[in-house]
Design a protein around this motif. Structure first.
Motif, PDB file in Angstrom:
ATOM      1  N   GLU A 102      56.265   5.551  12.904  1.00 57.90           N
ATOM      2  CA  GLU A 102      56.714   6.030  11.757  1.00 57.90           C
ATOM      3  C   GLU A 102      57.733   7.256  11.822  1.00 57.90           C
ATOM      4  O   GLU A 102      56.978   8.621  12.462  1.00 57.90           O
ATOM      5  CB  GLU A 102      55.297   6.866  11.088  1.00 57.90           C
ATOM      6  CG  GLU A 102      54.251   5.787  10.500  1.00 57.90           C
ATOM      7  CD  GLU A 102      52.981   6.288  10.151  1.00 57.90           C
ATOM      8  OE1 GLU A 102      53.187   7.328   9.271  1.00 57.90           O
ATOM      9  OE2 GLU A 102      52.060   5.962  10.296  1.00 57.90           O
ATOM     10  N   LEU A 103      58.887   7.121  11.712  1.00 59.88           N
ATOM     11  CA  LEU A 103      59.863   8.156  11.892  1.00 59.88           C
ATOM     12  C   LEU A 103      60.311   8.599  10.380  1.00 59.88           C
ATOM     13  O   LEU A 103      60.275   7.762   9.377  1.00 59.88           O
ATOM     14  CB  LEU A 103      61.146   7.529  12.607  1.00 59.88           C
ATOM     15  CG  LEU A 103      60.737   7.086  14.079  1.00 59.88           C
ATOM     16  CD1 LEU A 103      61.886   6.398  14.988  1.00 59.88           C
ATOM     17  CD2 LEU A 103      59.797   7.842  14.965  1.00 59.88           C
ATOM     18  N   ASP A 104      61.299   9.537  10.329  1.00 56.12           N
ATOM     19  CA  ASP A 104      61.603   9.915   8.991  1.00 56.12           C
ATOM     20  C   ASP A 104      62.453   9.136   8.561  1.00 56.12           C
ATOM     21  O   ASP A 104      62.529   8.859   7.430  1.00 56.12           O
ATOM     22  CB  ASP A 104      62.240  11.397   9.221  1.00 56.12           C
ATOM     23  CG  ASP A 104      61.251  12.581   9.508  1.00 56.12           C
ATOM     24  OD1 ASP A 104      60.219  12.198   9.286  1.00 56.12           O
ATOM     25  OD2 ASP A 104      61.750  13.702   9.757  1.00 56.12           O
ATOM     26  N   HIS A 105      63.405   8.374   9.458  1.00 53.79           N
ATOM     27  CA  HIS A 105      64.359   7.510   8.901  1.00 53.79           C
ATOM     28  C   HIS A 105      64.019   6.028   8.956  1.00 53.79           C
ATOM     29  O   HIS A 105      64.761   5.153   8.409  1.00 53.79           O
ATOM     30  CB  HIS A 105      65.588   7.561   9.769  1.00 53.79           C
ATOM     31  CG  HIS A 105      65.412   7.142  10.980  1.00 53.79           C
ATOM     32  ND1 HIS A 105      64.875   8.133  12.117  1.00 53.79           N
ATOM     33  CD2 HIS A 105      65.743   6.221  11.879  1.00 53.79           C
ATOM     34  CE1 HIS A 105      64.966   7.788  13.253  1.00 53.79           C
ATOM     35  NE2 HIS A 105      65.427   6.512  13.102  1.00 53.79           N
ATOM     36  N   GLU A 106      62.816   5.586   9.672  1.00 57.21           N
ATOM     37  CA  GLU A 106      62.268   4.416   9.761  1.00 57.21           C
ATOM     38  C   GLU A 106      60.758   4.150   9.781  1.00 57.21           C
ATOM     39  O   GLU A 106      60.056   5.135  10.564  1.00 57.21           O
ATOM     40  CB  GLU A 106      63.141   3.707  10.881  1.00 57.21           C
ATOM     41  CG  GLU A 106      62.506   2.353  11.211  1.00 57.21           C
ATOM     42  CD  GLU A 106      63.162   2.014  12.645  1.00 57.21           C
ATOM     43  OE1 GLU A 106      63.550   0.520  12.525  1.00 57.21           O
ATOM     44  OE2 GLU A 106      63.373   2.726  13.677  1.00 57.21           O
ATOM     45  N   ARG A 107      60.151   3.305   9.399  1.00 57.65           N
ATOM     46  CA  ARG A 107      58.827   2.847   9.463  1.00 57.65           C
ATOM     47  C   ARG A 107      58.899   1.511  10.013  1.00 57.65           C
ATOM     48  O   ARG A 107      59.415   0.617   9.240  1.00 57.65           O
ATOM     49  CB  ARG A 107      57.939   3.075   8.259  1.00 57.65           C
ATOM     50  CG  ARG A 107      56.449   2.557   8.510  1.00 57.65           C
ATOM     51  CD  ARG A 107      55.738   2.765   7.271  1.00 57.65           C
ATOM     52  NE  ARG A 107      54.330   2.128   7.561  1.00 57.65           N
ATOM     53  CZ  ARG A 107      53.068   2.565   7.834  1.00 57.65           C
ATOM     54  NH1 ARG A 107      53.159   4.011   8.170  1.00 57.65           N
ATOM     55  NH2 ARG A 107      51.973   2.080   7.925  1.00 57.65           N
ATOM     56  N   LYS A 108      58.114   1.127  11.169  1.00 57.46           N
ATOM     57  CA  LYS A 108      58.042  -0.118  11.685  1.00 57.46           C
ATOM     58  C   LYS A 108      56.804  -0.393  12.619  1.00 57.46           C
ATOM     59  O   LYS A 108      56.448   0.465  13.340  1.00 57.46           O
ATOM     60  CB  LYS A 108      59.298  -0.335  12.545  1.00 57.46           C
ATOM     61  CG  LYS A 108      59.414  -1.833  13.121  1.00 57.46           C
ATOM     62  CD  LYS A 108      61.128  -2.018  13.851  1.00 57.46           C
ATOM     63  CE  LYS A 108      61.023  -3.497  14.362  1.00 57.46           C
ATOM     64  NZ  LYS A 108      62.321  -3.671  14.996  1.00 57.46           N
ATOM     65  N   THR A 109      56.327  -1.590  12.473  1.00 62.03           N
ATOM     66  CA  THR A 109      55.413  -2.151  13.131  1.00 62.03           C
ATOM     67  C   THR A 109      55.712  -3.009  14.141  1.00 62.03           C
ATOM     68  O   THR A 109      56.214  -4.072  13.778  1.00 62.03           O
ATOM     69  CB  THR A 109      54.266  -2.707  12.044  1.00 62.03           C
ATOM     70  OG1 THR A 109      53.771  -1.589  11.183  1.00 62.03           O
ATOM     71  CG2 THR A 109      52.950  -3.184  13.056  1.00 62.03           C
ATOM     72  N   TRP A 110      55.381  -2.920  15.341  1.00 66.06           N
ATOM     73  CA  TRP A 110      56.029  -3.744  16.448  1.00 66.06           C
ATOM     74  C   TRP A 110      54.423  -4.423  16.985  1.00 66.06           C
ATOM     75  O   TRP A 110      53.464  -3.959  17.249  1.00 66.06           O
ATOM     76  CB  TRP A 110      56.307  -2.968  17.691  1.00 66.06           C
ATOM     77  CG  TRP A 110      57.675  -2.322  17.520  1.00 66.06           C
ATOM     78  CD1 TRP A 110      58.116  -1.060  17.082  1.00 66.06           C
ATOM     79  CD2 TRP A 110      58.880  -3.033  17.876  1.00 66.06           C
ATOM     80  NE1 TRP A 110      59.381  -0.797  17.115  1.00 66.06           N
ATOM     81  CE2 TRP A 110      60.154  -1.840  17.609  1.00 66.06           C
ATOM     82  CE3 TRP A 110      59.464  -4.078  18.257  1.00 66.06           C
ATOM     83  CZ2 TRP A 110      61.291  -2.427  17.652  1.00 66.06           C
ATOM     84  CZ3 TRP A 110      60.715  -4.514  18.517  1.00 66.06           C
ATOM     85  CH2 TRP A 110      61.635  -3.509  18.077  1.00 66.06           C
ATOM     86  N   GLN A 111      54.778  -5.711  17.388  1.00 68.44           N
ATOM     87  CA  GLN A 111      53.685  -6.674  17.683  1.00 68.44           C
ATOM     88  C   GLN A 111      53.767  -6.833  19.245  1.00 68.44           C
ATOM     89  O   GLN A 111      54.767  -6.690  19.579  1.00 68.44           O
ATOM     90  CB  GLN A 111      53.675  -8.033  17.185  1.00 68.44           C
ATOM     91  CG  GLN A 111      53.687  -8.020  15.539  1.00 68.44           C
ATOM     92  CD  GLN A 111      52.295  -7.457  15.157  1.00 68.44           C
ATOM     93  OE1 GLN A 111      51.248  -7.697  15.758  1.00 68.44           O
ATOM     94  NE2 GLN A 111      52.339  -6.612  13.852  1.00 68.44           N
ATOM     95  N   THR A 112      52.806  -6.826  20.148  1.00 66.12           N
ATOM     96  CA  THR A 112      52.758  -7.066  21.228  1.00 66.12           C
ATOM     97  C   THR A 112      53.905  -7.919  21.831  1.00 66.12           C
ATOM     98  O   THR A 112      54.714  -7.744  22.808  1.00 66.12           O
ATOM     99  CB  THR A 112      51.356  -7.749  21.957  1.00 66.12           C
ATOM    100  OG1 THR A 112      50.392  -6.631  21.546  1.00 66.12           O
ATOM    101  CG2 THR A 112      51.545  -7.791  23.405  1.00 66.12           C
ATOM    102  N   ALA A 113      53.966  -9.219  21.254  1.00 65.95           N
ATOM    103  CA  ALA A 113      54.809 -10.179  21.678  1.00 65.95           C
ATOM    104  C   ALA A 113      56.299  -9.847  21.469  1.00 65.95           C
ATOM    105  O   ALA A 113      57.281 -10.088  22.306  1.00 65.95           O
ATOM    106  CB  ALA A 113      54.682 -11.549  20.933  1.00 65.95           C
ATOM    107  N   ASP A 114      56.687  -9.118  20.460  1.00 69.03           N
ATOM    108  CA  ASP A 114      57.763  -8.603  20.148  1.00 69.03           C
ATOM    109  C   ASP A 114      58.312  -7.628  21.212  1.00 69.03           C
ATOM    110  O   ASP A 114      59.458  -7.462  21.827  1.00 69.03           O
ATOM    111  CB  ASP A 114      58.012  -7.858  18.773  1.00 69.03           C
ATOM    112  CG  ASP A 114      57.701  -9.052  17.644  1.00 69.03           C
ATOM    113  OD1 ASP A 114      57.972 -10.106  17.856  1.00 69.03           O
ATOM    114  OD2 ASP A 114      57.272  -8.653  16.698  1.00 69.03           O
ATOM    115  N   LEU A 115      57.455  -6.697  21.865  1.00 66.51           N
ATOM    116  CA  LEU A 115      57.755  -5.958  22.507  1.00 66.51           C
ATOM    117  C   LEU A 115      57.878  -6.344  23.924  1.00 66.51           C
ATOM    118  O   LEU A 115      58.706  -6.028  24.731  1.00 66.51           O
ATOM    119  CB  LEU A 115      56.809  -4.616  22.565  1.00 66.51           C
ATOM    120  CG  LEU A 115      56.914  -3.858  21.386  1.00 66.51           C
ATOM    121  CD1 LEU A 115      55.591  -2.919  21.513  1.00 66.51           C
ATOM    122  CD2 LEU A 115      58.114  -2.850  21.278  1.00 66.51           C
TER     123      LEU A 115
END
Length: 268
Positions: A24-37
Motif C-alpha cells: 500500500e503506497l500513496d501512488h499505488e496499491r497492489k497485491t503480489w502472489q508468491t508465484a508472481d514474486l
C-alpha cells in the motif's frame, strides 16, 4: 487443552502454501502472489552470510525492495506488518539503496519451504525482509521483519504519534532526541509508549510505569543486552541487543530517552 495443543501441532505441520503480500503506497496499491514474486524479472538468488533470524547462512529467492517500492523517495516512511502484530518502522532511504547494505524481500517457495525458526514454530515465511552487506548500514535486527503480510507507506512516526515526542524545547541534536531515533529503530516494532504505536507484541514502555522506574542501577541495560539472563521463560520474544548491534554509547542514549519520557506520561 490437549485437543487445542494437538490442533496447533497439526497446523504447524501443515505444508507451506502460496501467500499474498499487500503493498500500500500513496501512488499505488497492489497485491503480489508468491508465484508472481518468485518469477519476477528482478528476482535473484541471494546468500545471507549471517541471517539474523536463523543465526546461520541462508539462501533465498528474493526481489530487491527498491524495485517493489518504485516511486518512493528516501525521505518517505514505510511500515512492514507481520502476521503476529510485529510492526517494523522503516525509513525508505535504506530500502531504496542499490549498493552497500541492500534490502531484499525474500519469498518462500511452497515447493521448497524454509526451515522452522525453532522447534514447534513456523518458518520466517511467507515473506521476509533480508539484507546483503548489512554491516555497511548498519542494520539493526528490528529491520529484519519476517512473516510479513503487508507493507504500507505511512507518515513518519513523529507525525503519527506525537505522544512519543520528547520535550519540543530540546535541540534537534540533543541526546534525548538521538535516543528517540534509536527507540524508533530498535524498540517501536514491538513496544508502544504512552499508548502510542502500532505494535502488539511487547508491553507499553511508559504506562503505567517506565522500565527506568523499576530497573535499579544497570539492570535495564543488562536486560536489553540479554533479556533471558534476568527474566527467563520459554515464550520470551525479546531479542538480545549485542554491542555490535547497539553500541554502549547508543544504549546510553536510548535509556536516556526512556528516562526523559518517564516524566512525560500521558494516556491516549
Amino acid at each position: 487443552m490437549k485437543s487445542i495443543l494437538a490442533l496447533l501441532l497439526v497446523l504447524i505441520a501443515l505444508p507451506v502454501t502460496a501467500a499474498s503480500l499487500t503493498l500500500e503506497l500513496d501512488h499505488e496499491r497492489k497485491t503480489w502472489q508468491t508465484a508472481d514474486l518468485l518469477t519476477h524479472p528482478d528476482a535473484q538468488t541471494v546468500r545471507i552470510a549471517d541471517d539474523v533470524s536463523y543465526k546461520h547462512a541462508m539462501t533465498y529467492r528474493a526481489v530487491p525492495m527498491a524495485v517493489l517500492l518504485q516511486g518512493l523517495k528516501p525521505e518517505h516512511h514505510v511500515q512492514a506488518v507481520a502476521l503476529d502484530g510485529f510492526a517494523a518502522e522503516l525509513s525508505a532511504g535504506p530500502l531504496l539503496q542499490s549498493h552497500g547494505a541492500r534490502a531484499w524481500l525474500a519469498v518462500e517457495d511452497p515447493a521448497h519451504p524454509w526451515p522452522a525458526l525453532a522447534d514447534g514454530k513456523p518458518s520466517a515465511g511467507p515473506f521476509y525482509l533480508v539484507w546483503t552487506d548489512p554491516q555497511a548500514g548498519p542494520v539493526s535486527p528490528e529491520q529484519w521483519p519476517f512473516q510479513i503480510s503487508s507493507i504500507k507507506q505511512l507518515k513518519t512516526v513523529a507525525e503519527r504519534f506525537p505522544a512519543l515526542l520528547p520535550d519540543p524545547q530540546l535541540a534537534a541534536d540533543d541526546p534525548v532526541n538521538q535516543g528517540f531515533t534509536l527507540f524508533q529503530k530498535n524498540c517501536l516494532a514491538c513496544h508502544r509508549l504512552n499508548g502510542a504505536g502500532d505494535a502488539q507484541v511487547g508491553p507499553d514502555l511508559n504506562i503505567p510505569y517506565n522500565p527506568t522506574e523499576y530497573f535499579a542501577g544497570d539492570f535495564l541495560k543488562r536486560y536489553i543486552r540479554d533479556p533471558q539472563s534476568l527474566r527467563h521463560w520459554p515464550q520470551a520474544k525479546m531479542p538480545a541487543f549485542a554491542a555490535s548491534v547497539l553500541p554502549d554509547p547508543e544504549l546510553d542514549l536510548l535509556v536516556g530517552y526512556l528516562k526523559h519520557m518517564a516524566e512525560r506520561k500521558q494516556q491516549r
